[in-house]
Motif scaffolding. Structure first.
Motif, PDB file in Angstrom:
ATOM      1  N   HIS A 126      68.185  25.883  57.284  1.00 25.71           N
ATOM      2  CA  HIS A 126      68.968  25.236  56.230  1.00 25.71           C
ATOM      3  C   HIS A 126      69.167  23.788  56.656  1.00 25.71           C
ATOM      4  CE1 HIS A 126      72.871  25.500  53.571  1.00 25.71           C
ATOM      5  NE2 HIS A 126      71.946  24.703  53.047  1.00 25.71           N
ATOM      6  N   ILE A 127      68.735  22.849  55.828  1.00 27.49           N
ATOM      7  CA  ILE A 127      68.846  21.427  56.143  1.00 27.49           C
ATOM      8  C   ILE A 127      69.517  20.707  54.978  1.00 27.49           C
ATOM      9  CG2 ILE A 127      66.873  21.401  57.726  1.00 27.49           C
ATOM     10  CD1 ILE A 127      65.232  20.168  55.342  1.00 27.49           C
ATOM     11  N   GLY A 128      69.652  19.408  55.110  1.00 26.86           N
ATOM     12  CA  GLY A 128      70.215  18.608  54.037  1.00 26.86           C
ATOM     13  C   GLY A 128      71.728  18.737  53.962  1.00 26.86           C
ATOM     14  N   SER A 129      72.292  18.046  53.005  1.00 26.26           N
ATOM     15  CA  SER A 129      73.749  17.960  52.897  1.00 26.26           C
ATOM     16  C   SER A 129      74.423  19.298  52.645  1.00 26.26           C
ATOM     17  CB  SER A 129      74.127  16.969  51.799  1.00 26.26           C
ATOM     18  OG  SER A 129      73.709  15.662  52.153  1.00 26.26           O
ATOM     19  N   THR A 130      73.754  20.208  51.943  1.00 28.58           N
ATOM     20  CA  THR A 130      74.392  21.504  51.687  1.00 28.58           C
ATOM     21  C   THR A 130      74.534  22.335  52.955  1.00 28.58           C
ATOM     22  OG1 THR A 130      72.310  22.607  51.104  1.00 28.58           O
ATOM     23  CG2 THR A 130      73.580  21.596  49.287  1.00 28.58           C
ATOM     24  N   SER A 131      73.876  21.919  54.033  1.00 33.44           N
ATOM     25  CA  SER A 131      73.962  22.647  55.304  1.00 33.44           C
ATOM     26  C   SER A 131      75.084  22.118  56.194  1.00 33.44           C
ATOM     27  CB  SER A 131      72.630  22.571  56.060  1.00 33.44           C
ATOM     28  OG  SER A 131      72.402  21.256  56.553  1.00 33.44           O
ATOM     29  N   VAL A 132      75.814  21.119  55.718  1.00 34.02           N
ATOM     30  CA  VAL A 132      76.859  20.480  56.524  1.00 34.02           C
ATOM     31  C   VAL A 132      78.225  20.770  55.914  1.00 34.02           C
ATOM     32  CG1 VAL A 132      77.725  18.290  57.457  1.00 34.02           C
ATOM     33  CG2 VAL A 132      75.245  18.639  57.169  1.00 34.02           C
ATOM     34  N   PRO A 133      78.994  21.678  56.499  1.00 30.15           N
ATOM     35  CA  PRO A 133      80.331  21.966  55.972  1.00 30.15           C
ATOM     36  C   PRO A 133      81.175  20.693  55.875  1.00 30.15           C
ATOM     37  CG  PRO A 133      79.712  23.607  57.593  1.00 30.15           C
ATOM     38  CD  PRO A 133      78.662  22.523  57.652  1.00 30.15           C
ATOM     39  N   GLY A 134      81.865  20.563  54.742  1.00 27.20           N
ATOM     40  CA  GLY A 134      82.737  19.415  54.532  1.00 27.20           C
ATOM     41  C   GLY A 134      82.068  18.214  53.904  1.00 27.20           C
ATOM     42  N   LEU A 135      80.767  18.274  53.689  1.00 27.62           N
ATOM     43  CA  LEU A 135      80.038  17.136  53.129  1.00 27.62           C
ATOM     44  C   LEU A 135      79.725  17.393  51.659  1.00 27.62           C
ATOM     45  CD1 LEU A 135      78.571  14.423  53.623  1.00 27.62           C
ATOM     46  CD2 LEU A 135      76.568  15.748  54.326  1.00 27.62           C
ATOM     47  N   ALA A 136      80.153  16.472  50.787  1.00 30.23           N
ATOM     48  CA  ALA A 136      79.795  16.578  49.379  1.00 30.23           C
ATOM     49  C   ALA A 136      78.280  16.425  49.249  1.00 30.23           C
ATOM     50  CB  ALA A 136      80.503  15.503  48.560  1.00 30.23           C
ATOM     51  N   ALA A 137      77.714  17.089  48.244  1.00 32.65           N
ATOM     52  CA  ALA A 137      76.252  17.094  48.127  1.00 32.65           C
ATOM     53  C   ALA A 137      75.826  17.299  46.684  1.00 32.65           C
ATOM     54  CB  ALA A 137      75.675  18.222  48.991  1.00 32.65           C
ATOM     55  N   LYS A 138      74.575  16.942  46.421  1.00 30.35           N
ATOM     56  CA  LYS A 138      73.947  17.403  45.185  1.00 30.35           C
ATOM     57  C   LYS A 138      73.820  18.915  45.350  1.00 30.35           C
ATOM     58  CE  LYS A 138      70.088  15.247  45.695  1.00 30.35           C
ATOM     59  NZ  LYS A 138      70.310  14.925  47.111  1.00 30.35           N
ATOM     60  N   PRO A 139      74.054  19.681  44.306  1.00 33.52           N
ATOM     61  CA  PRO A 139      73.981  21.145  44.452  1.00 33.52           C
ATOM     62  C   PRO A 139      72.541  21.660  44.510  1.00 33.52           C
ATOM     63  CG  PRO A 139      74.584  20.561  42.210  1.00 33.52           C
ATOM     64  CD  PRO A 139      74.516  19.268  42.989  1.00 33.52           C
ATOM     65  N   ILE A 140      71.827  21.180  45.530  1.00 30.53           N
ATOM     66  CA  ILE A 140      70.439  21.581  45.772  1.00 30.53           C
ATOM     67  C   ILE A 140      70.345  21.992  47.233  1.00 30.53           C
ATOM     68  CG2 ILE A 140      68.028  20.843  45.860  1.00 30.53           C
ATOM     69  CD1 ILE A 140      68.758  18.749  43.677  1.00 30.53           C
ATOM     70  N   VAL A 141      69.991  23.234  47.482  1.00 28.74           N
ATOM     71  CA  VAL A 141      69.859  23.738  48.840  1.00 28.74           C
ATOM     72  C   VAL A 141      68.469  23.372  49.359  1.00 28.74           C
ATOM     73  CG1 VAL A 141      69.774  25.838  50.258  1.00 28.74           C
ATOM     74  CG2 VAL A 141      71.505  25.612  48.438  1.00 28.74           C
ATOM     75  N   ASP A 142      68.443  22.634  50.466  1.00 31.69           N
ATOM     76  CA  ASP A 142      67.178  22.262  51.090  1.00 31.69           C
ATOM     77  C   ASP A 142      66.885  23.201  52.248  1.00 31.69           C
ATOM     78  OD1 ASP A 142      66.056  19.706  49.888  1.00 31.69           O
ATOM     79  OD2 ASP A 142      68.131  19.105  50.240  1.00 31.69           O
ATOM     80  N   VAL A 143      65.626  23.624  52.330  1.00 31.61           N
ATOM     81  CA  VAL A 143      65.179  24.555  53.357  1.00 31.61           C
ATOM     82  C   VAL A 143      63.959  23.941  54.033  1.00 31.61           C
ATOM     83  CG1 VAL A 143      64.307  26.888  53.805  1.00 31.61           C
ATOM     84  CG2 VAL A 143      65.999  26.518  51.980  1.00 31.61           C
ATOM     85  N   LEU A 144      63.940  24.009  55.362  1.00 36.33           N
ATOM     86  CA  LEU A 144      62.784  23.568  56.141  1.00 36.33           C
ATOM     87  C   LEU A 144      62.026  24.797  56.606  1.00 36.33           C
ATOM     88  CD1 LEU A 144      61.078  21.536  57.811  1.00 36.33           C
ATOM     89  CD2 LEU A 144      62.805  21.784  59.623  1.00 36.33           C
ATOM     90  N   VAL A 145      60.734  24.837  56.304  1.00 31.53           N
ATOM     91  CA  VAL A 145      59.855  25.906  56.778  1.00 31.53           C
ATOM     92  C   VAL A 145      58.738  25.233  57.562  1.00 31.53           C
ATOM     93  CG1 VAL A 145      58.259  27.747  56.102  1.00 31.53           C
ATOM     94  CG2 VAL A 145      60.363  27.372  54.787  1.00 31.53           C
ATOM     95  N   THR A 146      58.495  25.717  58.784  1.00 31.43           N
ATOM     96  CA  THR A 146      57.363  25.177  59.536  1.00 31.43           C
ATOM     97  C   THR A 146      56.257  26.224  59.592  1.00 31.43           C
ATOM     98  OG1 THR A 146      58.293  25.841  61.673  1.00 31.43           O
ATOM     99  CG2 THR A 146      58.767  23.592  60.910  1.00 31.43           C
TER     100      THR A 146
END
Length: 193
Positions: free
Chosen positions: A62-82
């Motif tokens: 889980h990456i991006g702003s939605t992965s950081v508690p307390g941080l406002a974000a665009k409601p888009i969950v970003d996922v990193l897959v390698t």
């Protein structure tokens, strides 16, 4: 066969241009307060991706702003897959599409698929790609550092109030602040801060 920067043999040369499947999209951007449901959404998509890809997925994060508690974000969950070889799309792309994701971006070293609702973006990179490390570096630093988290949020709030031709333009406008935060994060990680 093409050689990657790490000396690994690739099945074919990577793409050289950026392909936006469906073309440029104008979107209305907005931030919302952090929502604990984002972690649950990530967990569902992590399971979906791991089920679709099996061992091809070296990591799912889980990456991006939605992965950081307390941080406002665009409601888009970003996922990193390698994956081991970004050029071997047959190993991962068909499976992700079959799992319900849509290809949006194909560019050198990076593929992006998303949900039809555009609420989950999955970034596919190789494990040794510096961008993969940068995503995790930024996430982990913002989780720990309240000052940089506040700086990043205030920057996003100012930028989201503007009219952007696409999400890419908005993302590009954040680059200077993100690079400064990552430089501080590297200094902390490397013990030079």
């Amino acid at each position: 066969m093409d050689e990657s920067s790490a000396g690994r043999t690739r099945r074919r040369p990577d793409v050289t241009d950026v392909e936006l499947v469906g073309g440029t999209e104008k979107v209305r951007l907005h931030l919302v307060e952090h929502d604990p449901a984002w972690a649950q959404a990530y967990a569902r998509h992590e399971t979906r991706v791991r089920t679709a890809l099996g061992g091809v997925a070296r990591s799912v994060e889980h990456i991006g702003s939605t992965s950081v508690p307390g941080l406002a974000a665009k409601p888009i969950v970003d996922v990193l897959v390698t994956v081991p070889d970004i050029t071997a799309e047959e190993d991962y792309l068909d499976a992700l599409v079959a799992a319900g994701y849509q290809l949006r971006v194909r560019e050198p070293g990076h593929r992006l698929v998303r949900t039809p609702e555009r609420d989950v973006f999955i970034h596919v990179l190789e494990p040794d790609d510096p961008a993969a490390d940068d995503y995790l570096l930024l996430r982990d630093h913002l989780r720990r550092d309240a000052d940089d988290r506040a700086l990043y949020e205030s920057t996003k709030r100012e930028l989201v109030s503007r009219d952007w031709p696409s999400m890419n333009h908005y993302a590009d406008a954040k680059t200077e602040v993100i690079e400064a935060i990552k430089a501080r994060a590297r200094a902390v990680r490397d013990g030079s801060a």
